[in-house]
Scaffold this motif. Structure first.
Motif, mmCIF file in Angstrom:
data_model
loop_
_atom_site.group_PDB
_atom_site.id
_atom_site.type_symbol
_atom_site.label_atom_id
_atom_site.label_comp_id
_atom_site.label_asym_id
_atom_site.label_seq_id
_atom_site.Cartn_x
_atom_site.Cartn_y
_atom_site.Cartn_z
ATOM 1 N N ALA A 99 -2.833 -2.860 1.196
ATOM 2 C CA ALA A 99 -1.747 -3.494 1.072
ATOM 3 C C ALA A 99 -0.503 -3.264 0.191
ATOM 4 O O ALA A 99 0.581 -2.977 0.503
ATOM 5 C CB ALA A 99 -2.109 -5.094 0.682
ATOM 6 N N LEU A 100 -1.006 -2.517 -1.091
ATOM 7 C CA LEU A 100 -0.041 -2.056 -1.965
ATOM 8 C C LEU A 100 0.942 -0.691 -1.561
ATOM 9 O O LEU A 100 1.938 -0.849 -1.492
ATOM 10 C CB LEU A 100 -0.426 -1.969 -3.282
ATOM 11 C CG LEU A 100 0.301 -1.508 -4.325
ATOM 12 C CD1 LEU A 100 1.313 -2.707 -4.666
ATOM 13 C CD2 LEU A 100 -0.430 -1.308 -5.912
ATOM 14 N N GLY A 101 0.205 -0.024 -0.677
ATOM 15 C CA GLY A 101 0.728 1.280 -0.063
ATOM 16 C C GLY A 101 1.652 0.949 1.046
ATOM 17 O O GLY A 101 2.868 1.321 1.000
ATOM 18 N N ARG A 102 1.466 -0.117 1.792
ATOM 19 C CA ARG A 102 2.232 -0.517 2.859
ATOM 20 C C ARG A 102 3.261 -1.155 2.238
ATOM 21 O O ARG A 102 4.607 -0.975 2.615
ATOM 22 C CB ARG A 102 1.379 -1.428 3.754
ATOM 23 C CG ARG A 102 0.575 -0.823 4.807
ATOM 24 C CD ARG A 102 -0.088 -1.597 5.622
ATOM 25 N NE ARG A 102 -1.141 -2.463 5.006
ATOM 26 C CZ ARG A 102 -1.765 -3.369 5.532
ATOM 27 N NH1 ARG A 102 -1.183 -4.160 6.490
ATOM 28 N NH2 ARG A 102 -2.678 -4.111 4.356
ATOM 29 N N ALA A 103 3.158 -2.210 1.338
ATOM 30 C CA ALA A 103 4.524 -2.730 0.613
ATOM 31 C C ALA A 103 5.306 -1.707 0.033
ATOM 32 O O ALA A 103 6.671 -1.754 0.138
ATOM 33 C CB ALA A 103 3.841 -3.742 -0.524
ATOM 34 N N PHE A 104 4.749 -0.546 -0.713
ATOM 35 C CA PHE A 104 5.643 0.433 -1.192
ATOM 36 C C PHE A 104 6.432 0.923 -0.163
ATOM 37 O O PHE A 104 7.630 1.150 -0.356
ATOM 38 C CB PHE A 104 4.834 1.484 -2.018
ATOM 39 C CG PHE A 104 5.649 2.350 -2.699
ATOM 40 C CD1 PHE A 104 5.945 2.269 -3.942
ATOM 41 C CD2 PHE A 104 5.948 3.486 -1.858
ATOM 42 C CE1 PHE A 104 6.653 3.148 -4.421
ATOM 43 C CE2 PHE A 104 6.856 4.720 -2.517
ATOM 44 C CZ PHE A 104 7.027 4.664 -3.967
ATOM 45 N N GLN A 105 5.704 1.708 1.053
ATOM 46 C CA GLN A 105 6.624 1.930 2.021
ATOM 47 C C GLN A 105 7.758 1.081 2.746
ATOM 48 O O GLN A 105 8.950 1.539 2.769
ATOM 49 C CB GLN A 105 5.640 2.576 3.305
ATOM 50 C CG GLN A 105 6.490 3.182 4.284
ATOM 51 C CD GLN A 105 7.127 4.269 3.897
ATOM 52 O OE1 GLN A 105 6.589 5.194 3.242
ATOM 53 N NE2 GLN A 105 8.316 4.427 4.167
ATOM 54 N N ILE A 106 7.277 -0.049 2.704
ATOM 55 C CA ILE A 106 8.361 -1.058 3.208
ATOM 56 C C ILE A 106 9.404 -1.123 2.481
ATOM 57 O O ILE A 106 10.658 -1.124 2.793
ATOM 58 C CB ILE A 106 7.826 -2.377 3.713
ATOM 59 C CG1 ILE A 106 6.813 -2.253 4.955
ATOM 60 C CG2 ILE A 106 8.854 -3.672 3.859
ATOM 61 C CD1 ILE A 106 5.719 -3.578 5.198
ATOM 62 N N TRP A 107 9.332 -1.306 1.236
ATOM 63 C CA TRP A 107 10.326 -1.344 0.297
ATOM 64 C C TRP A 107 11.026 -0.187 0.150
ATOM 65 O O TRP A 107 12.175 -0.218 -0.070
ATOM 66 C CB TRP A 107 9.662 -1.708 -1.323
ATOM 67 C CG TRP A 107 10.784 -2.436 -2.215
ATOM 68 C CD1 TRP A 107 11.585 -1.978 -3.160
ATOM 69 C CD2 TRP A 107 11.279 -3.902 -1.726
ATOM 70 N NE1 TRP A 107 12.520 -2.582 -3.444
ATOM 71 C CE2 TRP A 107 12.354 -3.835 -2.634
ATOM 72 C CE3 TRP A 107 11.109 -4.718 -0.744
ATOM 73 C CZ2 TRP A 107 13.109 -5.011 -2.746
ATOM 74 C CZ3 TRP A 107 11.765 -5.838 -1.047
ATOM 75 C CH2 TRP A 107 12.851 -5.885 -2.078
ATOM 76 N N ASP A 108 10.380 1.022 0.233
ATOM 77 C CA ASP A 108 11.196 2.370 0.256
ATOM 78 C C ASP A 108 12.166 2.083 1.626
ATOM 79 O O ASP A 108 13.341 2.707 1.329
ATOM 80 C CB ASP A 108 10.333 3.406 0.598
ATOM 81 C CG ASP A 108 10.846 4.793 0.256
ATOM 82 O OD1 ASP A 108 11.291 4.844 -0.873
ATOM 83 O OD2 ASP A 108 10.870 5.729 1.207
#
Length: 83
Positions: free
Chosen positions: A1-10
């Motif tokens: 979940a954290l990795g996906r959130a990071f990519q979305i925020w990028d």
């Protein structure tokens, strides 16, 4: 979940970030025709999805109680960062 959130925020930062703060050009994903979370979901929906994923990541740490507070802070930072 954290990795996906990071990519979305990028992807969000590529749309509405500041080039000087980011240290790189913004809008390059769109101009290159890349599929991003923002292009697929829209800006506001992408932000909401990133926030939901951060909540999911924080919830997954509930088993560890206060011992995981630093990890929860890190998760929340992912969608507060400006670069």
């Amino acid at each position: 979940a954290l990795g996906r959130a990071f990519q979305i925020w990028d992807d969000v930062l590529d749309v509405e970030g500041d080039a000087a703060t980011l240290g790189k050009a913004i809008g390059k994903d769109e101009s290159a025709g890349k599929a991003t979370f923002v292009s697929l979901l829209g800006l506001e929906a992408a932000k909401r999805r990133a926030a939901d994923l951060v909540t999911e990541a924080c919830d997954a740490l509930s088993f560890y109680g206060e011992d995981a507070e630093m990890m929860r802070d890190l998760a929340r930072y992912v969608i507060a960062r400006k670069k």
